[in-house]
Design a protein around this motif. Structure first.
Motif, PDB file in Angstrom:
ATOM      1  N   LEU A 138      21.509  -5.358 -34.553  1.00 12.88           N
ATOM      2  CA  LEU A 138      21.746  -4.804 -35.877  1.00 12.88           C
ATOM      3  C   LEU A 138      20.748  -5.355 -36.898  1.00 12.88           C
ATOM      4  O   LEU A 138      20.327  -4.637 -37.817  1.00 12.88           O
ATOM      5  CB  LEU A 138      23.182  -5.106 -36.309  1.00 12.88           C
ATOM      6  CG  LEU A 138      24.256  -4.301 -35.552  1.00 12.88           C
ATOM      7  CD1 LEU A 138      25.642  -4.886 -35.812  1.00 12.88           C
ATOM      8  CD2 LEU A 138      24.218  -2.832 -35.961  1.00 12.88           C
ATOM      9  N   SER A 139      20.338  -6.609 -36.726  1.00 12.70           N
ATOM     10  CA  SER A 139      19.316  -7.180 -37.604  1.00 12.70           C
ATOM     11  C   SER A 139      17.985  -6.467 -37.402  1.00 12.70           C
ATOM     12  O   SER A 139      17.309  -6.098 -38.373  1.00 12.70           O
ATOM     13  CB  SER A 139      19.166  -8.673 -37.316  1.00 12.70           C
ATOM     14  OG  SER A 139      18.095  -9.227 -38.037  1.00 12.70           O
ATOM     15  N   MET A 140      17.597  -6.288 -36.148  1.00 10.96           N
ATOM     16  CA  MET A 140      16.355  -5.577 -35.828  1.00 10.96           C
ATOM     17  C   MET A 140      16.371  -4.180 -36.425  1.00 10.96           C
ATOM     18  O   MET A 140      15.394  -3.741 -37.058  1.00 10.96           O
ATOM     19  CB  MET A 140      16.202  -5.479 -34.309  1.00 10.96           C
ATOM     20  CG  MET A 140      15.092  -4.551 -33.830  1.00 10.96           C
ATOM     21  SD  MET A 140      15.191  -4.253 -32.045  1.00 10.96           S
ATOM     22  CE  MET A 140      16.707  -3.271 -31.931  1.00 10.96           C
ATOM     23  N   GLN A 141      17.474  -3.475 -36.242  1.00 10.17           N
ATOM     24  CA  GLN A 141      17.559  -2.098 -36.720  1.00 10.17           C
ATOM     25  C   GLN A 141      17.515  -2.035 -38.248  1.00 10.17           C
ATOM     26  O   GLN A 141      16.842  -1.168 -38.823  1.00 10.17           O
ATOM     27  CB  GLN A 141      18.835  -1.444 -36.218  1.00 10.17           C
ATOM     28  CG  GLN A 141      18.939   0.030 -36.580  1.00 10.17           C
ATOM     29  CD  GLN A 141      20.252   0.642 -36.175  1.00 10.17           C
ATOM     30  OE1 GLN A 141      21.299   0.000 -36.278  1.00 10.17           O
ATOM     31  NE2 GLN A 141      20.215   1.873 -35.709  1.00 10.17           N
ATOM     32  N   ALA A 142      18.203  -2.959 -38.906  1.00  9.99           N
ATOM     33  CA  ALA A 142      18.207  -2.958 -40.364  1.00  9.99           C
ATOM     34  C   ALA A 142      16.791  -3.138 -40.905  1.00  9.99           C
ATOM     35  O   ALA A 142      16.363  -2.416 -41.817  1.00  9.99           O
ATOM     36  CB  ALA A 142      19.123  -4.071 -40.883  1.00  9.99           C
ATOM     37  N   THR A 143      16.039  -4.061 -40.330  1.00 12.51           N
ATOM     38  CA  THR A 143      14.663  -4.278 -40.773  1.00 12.51           C
ATOM     39  C   THR A 143      13.808  -3.054 -40.487  1.00 12.51           C
ATOM     40  O   THR A 143      13.000  -2.632 -41.323  1.00 12.51           O
ATOM     41  CB  THR A 143      14.077  -5.518 -40.077  1.00 12.51           C
ATOM     42  OG1 THR A 143      14.853  -6.676 -40.443  1.00 12.51           O
ATOM     43  CG2 THR A 143      12.626  -5.740 -40.468  1.00 12.51           C
ATOM     44  N   TYR A 144      13.989  -2.451 -39.313  1.00 11.53           N
ATOM     45  CA  TYR A 144      13.229  -1.260 -38.930  1.00 11.53           C
ATOM     46  C   TYR A 144      13.448  -0.122 -39.922  1.00 11.53           C
ATOM     47  O   TYR A 144      12.536   0.650 -40.230  1.00 11.53           O
ATOM     48  CB  TYR A 144      13.647  -0.836 -37.528  1.00 11.53           C
ATOM     49  CG  TYR A 144      12.951   0.394 -36.985  1.00 11.53           C
ATOM     50  CD1 TYR A 144      11.613   0.359 -36.628  1.00 11.53           C
ATOM     51  CD2 TYR A 144      13.647   1.583 -36.796  1.00 11.53           C
ATOM     52  CE1 TYR A 144      10.973   1.476 -36.100  1.00 11.53           C
ATOM     53  CE2 TYR A 144      13.027   2.700 -36.275  1.00 11.53           C
ATOM     54  CZ  TYR A 144      11.694   2.640 -35.928  1.00 11.53           C
ATOM     55  OH  TYR A 144      11.067   3.753 -35.414  1.00 11.53           O
ATOM     56  N   LEU A 145      14.667  -0.043 -40.460  1.00 10.19           N
ATOM     57  CA  LEU A 145      15.015   1.028 -41.397  1.00 10.19           C
ATOM     58  C   LEU A 145      14.727   0.656 -42.851  1.00 10.19           C
ATOM     59  O   LEU A 145      15.127   1.377 -43.764  1.00 10.19           O
ATOM     60  CB  LEU A 145      16.491   1.406 -41.227  1.00 10.19           C
ATOM     61  CG  LEU A 145      16.866   2.008 -39.866  1.00 10.19           C
ATOM     62  CD1 LEU A 145      18.364   2.240 -39.775  1.00 10.19           C
ATOM     63  CD2 LEU A 145      16.111   3.305 -39.611  1.00 10.19           C
ATOM     64  N   GLY A 146      14.039  -0.480 -43.045  1.00 10.71           N
ATOM     65  CA  GLY A 146      13.646  -0.855 -44.399  1.00 10.71           C
ATOM     66  C   GLY A 146      14.672  -1.653 -45.157  1.00 10.71           C
ATOM     67  O   GLY A 146      14.540  -1.845 -46.376  1.00 10.71           O
ATOM     68  N   ARG A 147      15.706  -2.156 -44.459  1.00 14.24           N
ATOM     69  CA  ARG A 147      16.745  -2.964 -45.115  1.00 14.24           C
ATOM     70  C   ARG A 147      16.548  -4.430 -44.728  1.00 14.24           C
ATOM     71  O   ARG A 147      17.360  -5.024 -44.015  1.00 14.24           O
ATOM     72  CB  ARG A 147      18.127  -2.453 -44.721  1.00 14.24           C
ATOM     73  CG  ARG A 147      18.384  -0.988 -45.106  1.00 14.24           C
ATOM     74  CD  ARG A 147      19.853  -0.634 -45.031  1.00 14.24           C
ATOM     75  NE  ARG A 147      20.366  -0.678 -43.683  1.00 14.24           N
ATOM     76  CZ  ARG A 147      20.478   0.378 -42.872  1.00 14.24           C
ATOM     77  NH1 ARG A 147      20.063   1.573 -43.297  1.00 14.24           N
ATOM     78  NH2 ARG A 147      20.971   0.254 -41.661  1.00 14.24           N
ATOM     79  N   GLY A 148      15.443  -4.998 -45.200  1.00 17.09           N
ATOM     80  CA  GLY A 148      15.085  -6.353 -44.803  1.00 17.09           C
ATOM     81  C   GLY A 148      16.117  -7.395 -45.188  1.00 17.09           C
ATOM     82  O   GLY A 148      16.360  -8.349 -44.437  1.00 17.09           O
ATOM     83  N   ALA A 149      16.730  -7.253 -46.363  1.00 16.40           N
ATOM     84  CA  ALA A 149      17.726  -8.235 -46.807  1.00 16.40           C
ATOM     85  C   ALA A 149      18.922  -8.265 -45.855  1.00 16.40           C
ATOM     86  O   ALA A 149      19.451  -9.336 -45.518  1.00 16.40           O
ATOM     87  CB  ALA A 149      18.182  -7.908 -48.233  1.00 16.40           C
TER      88      ALA A 149
END
Length: 392
Positions: free
Chosen positions: A200-211
């Protein structure tokens, strides 16, 4: 092409056409990638005994495909179990037998994804997860096997979430990963819950949700896992999130910490799912961090190192890593080098499908045009994009 491979290819094409199935529909039914079915139909690769049995059953061939493959004895397979074909006790509470079936399904899906990519697999994997969930809700589970069943089900969910992510079905990926995390927590399986948090961390960053990606990684690190490799994985996630948030300096420092945590390989206290954090994977992350920090030369250098270091058997990543390398070479105006890698990529994408490759290449084509790349390179990039889209 040997006579047996040619005969198998011809019989497979005939049976599929007779059943009115598309290549993708057949691939979904038997839990293998569309590109792999295509290779079998064209005689580009011999079928294994396991795959021959899957295809034979799906096409109701009554052994005609099995007989064309040496050593293809009838066996019960993971895919048959998920489809309910080999579960005479499907109305009984789930037990240790179901745990083994779920583990077999995971191994089956992971092997196909590693070799051939996620193309056509994510729907099968999600169906496997949801089928097992429904069975658990309907029949329950024996008390003695409760934790093991939930843990195995969570692992199927993790694989399904990964395949959906790699196929660019991000909503499905997030939903399944969240559900699987709840299952893992029900089982008391901290290790798998952390793996899903990493996803979920990887996916969030991939989708531009770095925080969000950073917060998920920090939460796991705060739990102080005993496994250094788990900590290392979360530091990789932190590094990518920091880069996405624009802090390239801290991102590279965090990645260096991750390298130290991951040095020495897998130990007895490390989860098996940390195997993939090898030198090539870390090189790719460094390349992506440098690219996000506008260090084009550094990104191209590390992307090339990743391609060189990648184990040969990882078919999907052979395409994915080259797509990133092409992107980085275009960014620094290395037209001839980019063309050479693009030609390599065209020769590889049909063997392993991932929706991320055409996405990377599509963006690269647009940048190549804006920066005045030669027309022959733009044409080659177009060809690679179309070939990778078909494989995905």
């Amino acid at each position: 092409m040997t006579d047996s491979v040619s005969a198998f290819a011809a019989e497979l094409r005939r049976l599929r056409a007779a059943r009115g199935l598309s290549v993708r529909k057949l691939a979904d039914q038997v839990y293998i990638s569309k590109s792999y079915v295509g290779m079998l139909e064209h005689g580009d690769r011999p079928a294994t005994a396991h795959v021959a049995r899957l295809l034979d059953d799906a096409l109701e061939a009554h052994g005609s495909l099995i007989r064309l493959v040496d050593g293809a004895e009838p066996v019960t397979t993971a895919a048959e179990v998920v489809n309910g074909k080999a579960r005479p006790d499907a109305d009984e509470p789930m037990s240790a037998d179901d745990v083994q079936h779920l583990h077999d399904t995971v191994h089956h899906l992971v092997a196909l994804d590693t070799a051939h990519g996620s193309g056509g697999l994510h729907l099968s994997a999600i169906r496997a997860f949801e089928t097992a969930q429904s069975r658990l809700a309907r029949t329950g589970v024996r008390d003695s096997d409760r934790a093991d069943v939930h843990a195995a089900l969570a692992e199927v969910g993790e694989v399904a979430a990964w395949l959906a992510y790699d196929s660019e079905h991000q909503d499905d990926s997030r939903r399944v990963a969240t559900e699987a995390m709840l299952v893992a927590q029900t089982a008391g399986d901290t290790s798998m819950a952390r793996f899903l948090a990493s996803h979920l961390s990887m996916q969030a960053t991939y989708l531009g949700r770095g925080a969000e990606g950073l917060a998920l990684a920090d939460r796991v690190i705060a739990e102080q896992p005993k496994s250094r490799r788990v900590v290392g994985m979360m530091r990789v996630r932190r590094a990518r999130a920091l880069a996405q948030l624009g802090d390239g300096r801290r991102a590279l420092a965090e990645l260096e910490k991750a390298r130290r945590e991951l040095a020495g390989g897998i130990g007895p206290g490390d989860p098996g799912w940390t195997w993939w954090l090898h030198a090539a994977e870390l090189a790719v992350h460094e390349a992506r961090i440098r690219s996000a920090s506008d260090d084009g030369r550094g990104a191209a250098t590390w992307s090339e190192r990743a391609v060189i270091a990648l184990p040969a058997g990882q078919g999907r990543d052979q395409s994915l890593y080259r797509a990133w390398l092409v992107s980085d070479l275009v960014d620094v105006g290395a037209w001839h080098e980019a063309d050479e890698v693009t030609e390599e990529l065209i020769g590889r994408v049909s063997a392993a499908g991932t929706a991320r490759v055409p996405k990377i290449l599509g963006r690269t084509v647009r940048r190549a045009r804006r920066t005045g790349a030669p027309s022959w390179l733009v044409d080659a990039l177009h060809e690679a994009t179309e070939a990778s889209s078909r494989a995905a």
